[in-house]
Write a protein that holds these residues in place. Sequence first.
Motif, short mmCIF file in Angstrom:
data_model
loop_
_atom_site.label_atom_id
_atom_site.label_comp_id
_atom_site.label_asym_id
_atom_site.label_seq_id
_atom_site.Cartn_x
_atom_site.Cartn_y
_atom_site.Cartn_z
N UNK A 192 6.42 40.17 -39.95
CA UNK A 192 6.52 39.37 -41.14
C UNK A 192 6.68 37.89 -40.85
N UNK A 193 6.84 37.12 -41.91
CA UNK A 193 7.04 35.68 -41.82
C UNK A 193 8.00 35.27 -42.92
N UNK A 194 8.67 34.15 -42.69
CA UNK A 194 9.64 33.70 -43.68
C UNK A 194 9.92 32.22 -43.55
N UNK A 195 10.82 31.77 -44.43
CA UNK A 195 11.27 30.38 -44.44
C UNK A 195 12.79 30.39 -44.58
N UNK A 196 13.47 29.54 -43.81
CA UNK A 196 14.92 29.43 -43.88
C UNK A 196 15.30 27.99 -44.21
N UNK A 205 19.76 29.81 -46.96
CA UNK A 205 18.96 30.55 -47.93
C UNK A 205 17.63 30.89 -47.29
N UNK A 206 17.18 32.13 -47.44
CA UNK A 206 15.94 32.54 -46.80
C UNK A 206 15.03 33.34 -47.71
N UNK A 207 13.77 33.32 -47.38
CA UNK A 207 12.77 34.18 -48.02
C UNK A 207 11.90 34.78 -46.94
N UNK A 208 11.65 36.10 -47.03
CA UNK A 208 10.86 36.77 -46.01
C UNK A 208 9.95 37.81 -46.65
N UNK A 209 8.75 37.96 -46.11
CA UNK A 209 7.81 38.99 -46.54
C UNK A 209 7.14 39.57 -45.32
N UNK A 210 6.90 40.88 -45.34
CA UNK A 210 6.28 41.49 -44.17
C UNK A 210 5.82 42.91 -44.45
N UNK A 211 5.24 43.52 -43.44
CA UNK A 211 4.70 44.87 -43.56
C UNK A 211 5.28 45.73 -42.45
N UNK A 212 5.51 47.00 -42.76
CA UNK A 212 5.96 48.00 -41.77
C UNK A 212 4.78 48.92 -41.48
N UNK A 213 4.21 48.80 -40.28
CA UNK A 213 3.09 49.66 -39.88
C UNK A 213 3.68 50.93 -39.28
N UNK A 243 14.71 37.83 -50.81
CA UNK A 243 15.47 36.61 -50.56
C UNK A 243 16.79 37.00 -49.92
N UNK A 244 17.38 36.08 -49.17
CA UNK A 244 18.62 36.39 -48.46
C UNK A 244 19.54 35.18 -48.45
N UNK A 245 20.81 35.45 -48.22
CA UNK A 245 21.78 34.41 -47.97
C UNK A 245 22.57 34.82 -46.73
#
Length: 257
Positions: A192-196, A205-213, A243-245
């Motif tokens: 995945x990829x994200x921004x912190x 504060x973070x946002x992440x998106x990804x895939x589980x193969x 989203x995360x904290x």
Amino acid sequence: MILKTVRTLLVCTLVQIGSVFFALPATAQQQTGQPKTTSELGIGIGGVVYKGDIAPRYRLKSNRPALNIFYKKDISNAVAWKVGLLLGKIKAKDEDFTDNPSFLARELPLSMYRQATVTTSILELSGGIDYKFLDYYDFRRPIRWTPYFTVSVAGIVYNNKTIAQNPAIIYPTDADKQQAYRTGFALAVPVGAGVKYALSERWNLGFEAGVRVLFTDAFDNLTDQNEQVMNPNSRDLYFYNGVSISYTFYKINCPVK
């Protein structure tokens, strides 16, 4: 297409990791005497979406709630080890992809014939690395943020049930099986990829998106038990976005004599 993209990302990641670790001796020398090391504990909320035989396309409306707990330990300016625990629930229906007869139904005759529903609870434990593209702990920057790339290896325990309007379609030898939940185990590669973004010196504060193969094609209970209702070329996988904290811990290092 997704598998080709994942393979490309993995190759790029290995190249980046190699460059980082070959540079570790120089980095360690530069950081000798620095007073702090950092680690991070966080929690995230988001959604998980399954893609496979019963859900052949990503569908935003199919997102179901998920909880993500993680710990990260920085080993250089760019790389952090991480472990994570993901809890979620997935539900997919054939009818969600055949409710538009003018378009989708013509493309998905198998879904119209099968009319199956899969409900799955998942528990995922993973370990891997994050690669940050900017120096997140450079406090000279007026705004601290960084995009990052993440790759892990995960073990998954899932409990699910797949039913159909005609049980014999899914379970040709034992239709009663569709009334029972099944527990399974699988391995996966989360990519995945994200921004912190730094809210303060310690809070992020973070946002992440990804895939589980997944390394299984039995995640939805559709295997070679009945070749008429499954696509052997469709690999089971699922997506996470959220989203995360998190809270950063700073450890003061004693000077080396």
